[in-house]
Design a protein around this motif. Structure first.
Motif, PDB file in Angstrom:
ATOM      1  N   TRP A  17      12.746 -28.351 -17.911  1.00 25.67           N
ATOM      2  CA  TRP A  17      12.334 -29.315 -16.894  1.00 25.67           C
ATOM      3  C   TRP A  17      13.298 -30.497 -16.788  1.00 25.67           C
ATOM      4  O   TRP A  17      13.330 -31.176 -15.774  1.00 25.67           O
ATOM      5  CB  TRP A  17      10.925 -29.813 -17.195  1.00 25.67           C
ATOM      6  CG  TRP A  17      10.774 -30.388 -18.558  1.00 25.67           C
ATOM      7  CD1 TRP A  17      11.005 -31.684 -18.953  1.00 25.67           C
ATOM      8  CD2 TRP A  17      10.375 -29.682 -19.744  1.00 25.67           C
ATOM      9  NE1 TRP A  17      10.773 -31.822 -20.301  1.00 25.67           N
ATOM     10  CE2 TRP A  17      10.374 -30.621 -20.808  1.00 25.67           C
ATOM     11  CE3 TRP A  17       9.992 -28.353 -20.001  1.00 25.67           C
ATOM     12  CZ2 TRP A  17      10.029 -30.263 -22.110  1.00 25.67           C
ATOM     13  CZ3 TRP A  17       9.642 -28.001 -21.297  1.00 25.67           C
ATOM     14  CH2 TRP A  17       9.662 -28.956 -22.337  1.00 25.67           C
ATOM     15  N   GLU A  18      14.096 -30.732 -17.842  1.00 28.95           N
ATOM     16  CA  GLU A  18      15.056 -31.832 -17.788  1.00 28.95           C
ATOM     17  C   GLU A  18      16.184 -31.549 -16.801  1.00 28.95           C
ATOM     18  O   GLU A  18      16.935 -32.465 -16.439  1.00 28.95           O
ATOM     19  CB  GLU A  18      15.616 -32.095 -19.179  1.00 28.95           C
ATOM     20  CG  GLU A  18      14.552 -32.593 -20.154  1.00 28.95           C
ATOM     21  CD  GLU A  18      15.093 -32.816 -21.554  1.00 28.95           C
ATOM     22  OE1 GLU A  18      16.253 -32.416 -21.811  1.00 28.95           O
ATOM     23  OE2 GLU A  18      14.362 -33.383 -22.386  1.00 28.95           O
TER      24      GLU A  18
ATOM     25  N   TRP B  54      15.466 -29.984 -13.800  1.00 28.78           N
ATOM     26  CA  TRP B  54      14.845 -29.673 -12.516  1.00 28.78           C
ATOM     27  C   TRP B  54      15.162 -30.671 -11.413  1.00 28.78           C
ATOM     28  O   TRP B  54      15.173 -30.304 -10.246  1.00 28.78           O
ATOM     29  CB  TRP B  54      13.324 -29.590 -12.674  1.00 28.78           C
ATOM     30  CG  TRP B  54      12.865 -28.380 -13.410  1.00 28.78           C
ATOM     31  CD1 TRP B  54      13.627 -27.355 -13.869  1.00 28.78           C
ATOM     32  CD2 TRP B  54      11.515 -28.087 -13.796  1.00 28.78           C
ATOM     33  NE1 TRP B  54      12.853 -26.442 -14.525  1.00 28.78           N
ATOM     34  CE2 TRP B  54      11.555 -26.863 -14.494  1.00 28.78           C
ATOM     35  CE3 TRP B  54      10.304 -28.742 -13.624  1.00 28.78           C
ATOM     36  CZ2 TRP B  54      10.393 -26.270 -14.999  1.00 28.78           C
ATOM     37  CZ3 TRP B  54       9.158 -28.165 -14.126  1.00 28.78           C
ATOM     38  CH2 TRP B  54       9.206 -26.939 -14.812  1.00 28.78           C
ATOM     39  N   ALA B  55      15.367 -31.930 -11.749  1.00 28.02           N
ATOM     40  CA  ALA B  55      15.581 -32.939 -10.716  1.00 28.02           C
ATOM     41  C   ALA B  55      16.813 -32.583  -9.882  1.00 28.02           C
ATOM     42  O   ALA B  55      17.857 -32.205 -10.414  1.00 28.02           O
ATOM     43  CB  ALA B  55      15.753 -34.314 -11.352  1.00 28.02           C
ATOM     44  N   HIS B  56      16.688 -32.694  -8.577  1.00 26.12           N
ATOM     45  CA  HIS B  56      17.812 -32.373  -7.703  1.00 26.12           C
ATOM     46  C   HIS B  56      17.718 -33.179  -6.417  1.00 26.12           C
ATOM     47  O   HIS B  56      16.701 -33.797  -6.116  1.00 26.12           O
ATOM     48  CB  HIS B  56      17.854 -30.874  -7.396  1.00 26.12           C
ATOM     49  CG  HIS B  56      16.578 -30.329  -6.842  1.00 26.12           C
ATOM     50  ND1 HIS B  56      16.114 -30.623  -5.579  1.00 26.12           N
ATOM     51  CD2 HIS B  56      15.639 -29.517  -7.393  1.00 26.12           C
ATOM     52  CE1 HIS B  56      14.968 -30.001  -5.368  1.00 26.12           C
ATOM     53  NE2 HIS B  56      14.646 -29.340  -6.450  1.00 26.12           N
ATOM     54  N   GLU B  57      18.788 -33.151  -5.660  1.00 27.98           N
ATOM     55  CA  GLU B  57      18.839 -33.879  -4.396  1.00 27.98           C
ATOM     56  C   GLU B  57      17.990 -33.164  -3.344  1.00 27.98           C
ATOM     57  O   GLU B  57      17.734 -31.962  -3.451  1.00 27.98           O
ATOM     58  CB  GLU B  57      20.288 -33.971  -3.917  1.00 27.98           C
ATOM     59  CG  GLU B  57      21.190 -34.775  -4.829  1.00 27.98           C
ATOM     60  CD  GLU B  57      20.734 -36.212  -4.975  1.00 27.98           C
ATOM     61  OE1 GLU B  57      20.339 -36.805  -3.944  1.00 27.98           O
ATOM     62  OE2 GLU B  57      20.752 -36.735  -6.101  1.00 27.98           O
TER      63      GLU B  57
ATOM     64  N   ARG C  51      11.902 -32.267  -0.871  1.00 26.19           N
ATOM     65  CA  ARG C  51      12.215 -33.183  -1.964  1.00 26.19           C
ATOM     66  C   ARG C  51      11.403 -32.806  -3.205  1.00 26.19           C
ATOM     67  O   ARG C  51      10.229 -32.455  -3.092  1.00 26.19           O
ATOM     68  CB  ARG C  51      11.898 -34.630  -1.575  1.00 26.19           C
ATOM     69  CG  ARG C  51      12.840 -35.201  -0.527  1.00 26.19           C
ATOM     70  CD  ARG C  51      12.454 -36.625  -0.153  1.00 26.19           C
ATOM     71  NE  ARG C  51      13.405 -37.223   0.766  1.00 26.19           N
ATOM     72  CZ  ARG C  51      14.468 -37.943   0.392  1.00 26.19           C
ATOM     73  NH1 ARG C  51      14.662 -38.154  -0.900  1.00 26.19           N
ATOM     74  NH2 ARG C  51      15.289 -38.450   1.284  1.00 26.19           N
TER      75      ARG C  51
ATOM     76  N   THR D  24      10.073 -33.921  -7.140  1.00 27.38           N
ATOM     77  CA  THR D  24       9.833 -35.018  -8.072  1.00 27.38           C
ATOM     78  C   THR D  24       9.201 -34.465  -9.336  1.00 27.38           C
ATOM     79  O   THR D  24       8.177 -33.773  -9.266  1.00 27.38           O
ATOM     80  CB  THR D  24       8.895 -36.080  -7.468  1.00 27.38           C
ATOM     81  OG1 THR D  24       9.440 -36.568  -6.244  1.00 27.38           O
ATOM     82  CG2 THR D  24       8.713 -37.246  -8.435  1.00 27.38           C
ATOM     83  N   LEU D  25       9.811 -34.728 -10.479  1.00 25.85           N
ATOM     84  CA  LEU D  25       9.217 -34.340 -11.761  1.00 25.85           C
ATOM     85  C   LEU D  25       8.095 -35.307 -12.081  1.00 25.85           C
ATOM     86  O   LEU D  25       8.255 -36.526 -12.005  1.00 25.85           O
ATOM     87  CB  LEU D  25      10.276 -34.372 -12.857  1.00 25.85           C
ATOM     88  CG  LEU D  25       9.809 -33.985 -14.270  1.00 25.85           C
ATOM     89  CD1 LEU D  25       9.379 -32.526 -14.306  1.00 25.85           C
ATOM     90  CD2 LEU D  25      10.929 -34.241 -15.285  1.00 25.85           C
TER      91      LEU D  25
ATOM     92  N   PHE E 209       4.947 -31.230 -11.485  1.00 27.34           N
ATOM     93  CA  PHE E 209       5.987 -31.595 -10.533  1.00 27.34           C
ATOM     94  C   PHE E 209       5.413 -31.534  -9.120  1.00 27.34           C
ATOM     95  O   PHE E 209       4.328 -30.985  -8.895  1.00 27.34           O
ATOM     96  CB  PHE E 209       7.211 -30.683 -10.660  1.00 27.34           C
ATOM     97  CG  PHE E 209       6.922 -29.211 -10.564  1.00 27.34           C
ATOM     98  CD1 PHE E 209       7.033 -28.529  -9.363  1.00 27.34           C
ATOM     99  CD2 PHE E 209       6.537 -28.487 -11.688  1.00 27.34           C
ATOM    100  CE1 PHE E 209       6.771 -27.174  -9.272  1.00 27.34           C
ATOM    101  CE2 PHE E 209       6.275 -27.124 -11.617  1.00 27.34           C
ATOM    102  CZ  PHE E 209       6.392 -26.470 -10.396  1.00 27.34           C
TER     103      PHE E 209
ATOM    104  N   TYR F 255       6.492 -31.099  -4.812  1.00 34.05           N
ATOM    105  CA  TYR F 255       7.405 -30.866  -3.699  1.00 34.05           C
ATOM    106  C   TYR F 255       6.851 -31.570  -2.461  1.00 34.05           C
ATOM    107  O   TYR F 255       5.654 -31.497  -2.179  1.00 34.05           O
ATOM    108  CB  TYR F 255       7.545 -29.373  -3.387  1.00 34.05           C
ATOM    109  CG  TYR F 255       8.443 -28.610  -4.328  1.00 34.05           C
ATOM    110  CD1 TYR F 255       9.797 -28.891  -4.403  1.00 34.05           C
ATOM    111  CD2 TYR F 255       7.931 -27.580  -5.125  1.00 34.05           C
ATOM    112  CE1 TYR F 255      10.633 -28.176  -5.262  1.00 34.05           C
ATOM    113  CE2 TYR F 255       8.760 -26.865  -5.980  1.00 34.05           C
ATOM    114  CZ  TYR F 255      10.099 -27.167  -6.044  1.00 34.05           C
ATOM    115  OH  TYR F 255      10.927 -26.463  -6.878  1.00 34.05           O
TER     116      TYR F 255
END
Length: 235
Positions: free
Chosen positions: A144-145, A147-150, A162, A164-165, A175, A177
């Motif tokens: 999960w570390e 997973w964050a993306h643009e 978009r 968001t964790l 998380f 979407y």
């Protein structure tokens, strides 16, 4: 209740747009071919990509999912698959030779009761001597570390997604979407939670549910990140 990503018609129609990469399927096809089943049940089949592929290969396939909107998408992919609106704990007793759970399916059962119910339902859908194959992400990898993306914008649909964790309270990771539709300005949200079980915990739960673990493999497309379990039913 299935997450909005799968149960909302507008979002289910976008699932293949944003998650079309199924690099995991060749490895599953190899396992299927090695087990030589005739009848397969794809548990949590979602929009039906793998079930339709298996049907094209000549297998008799039942695709089951609790999200009706996802099944509506799946029906458009294959008329050869028997599509069933059912969760893992309410599967029909089809006498399948093989049950599959690909992707995150095995991790959406966040409580012990839900997971035990899912395994009982799958056991009931399999014939004696049938197999269960599924994957689960390794909690020690802490995927999960990454997973964050643009934000991602799909020009054809005019939708931006978009990610968001949310809370990381092991064994649970949440998380969200958010989907913004340019056409009408709507924003739809899907909240999800996955449970990260250890290999030992999963093996014990399988034995309790009447399975024998035959093998635990590394996922070839994501080495070191996941365990792929291959189990068979006990008499």
């Amino acid at each position: 209740m299935p997450d909005a990503l799968f149960s909302d018609p507008r979002l289910a129609a976008l699932y293949d747009v944003f998650d079309s990469d199924r690099g995991d399927l060749p490895a599953y096809l190899a396992i299927v071919e090695s087990l030589r089943p005739e009848r397969i049940i794809d548990v949590g089949c979602g929009t039906g990509t793998f079930a339709a592929l298996l049907a094209e290969r000549g297998y008799t396939v039942v695709g089951a999912d609790p999200a009706g909107a996802s099944l509506d998408v799946a029906r458009g992919k294959s008329a050869a698959v028997t599509w069933v609106h059912a969760g893992a704990d309410e599967l029909p007793e089809v006498g399948a030779d093989l049950a599959l759970m690909t992707g995150n399916v095995a991790q959406v059962f966040v409580t012990d009761e839900e997971w035990a119910g899912a395994l009982r339902g799958i056991r009931g859908a399999l014939r004696d001597g049938g197999h269960l194959v599924f994957e689960a992400r390794r909690p020690e990898f802490r995927g999960w570390e990454e997973w964050a993306h643009e934000p991602i914008f799909d020009e054809e649909s005019g939708v931006e997604r978009r990610f968001t964790l949310g809370a990381v309270d092991l064994p649970l990771v949440s998380f969200r979407y958010e989907y913004h539709f340019d056409a009408d300005g709507a924003t739809l949200t899907s909240e999800s939670t996955l449970r990260f079980r250890s290999r030992e915990e999963i093996e014990e739960s399988l034995r309790t549910a009447g399975f024998e673990v035959l093998e635990v493999r590394d996922a070839p497309d994501r080495p070191g990140r996941e365990n792929v379990f291959i189990a068979t039913t006990l008499p």
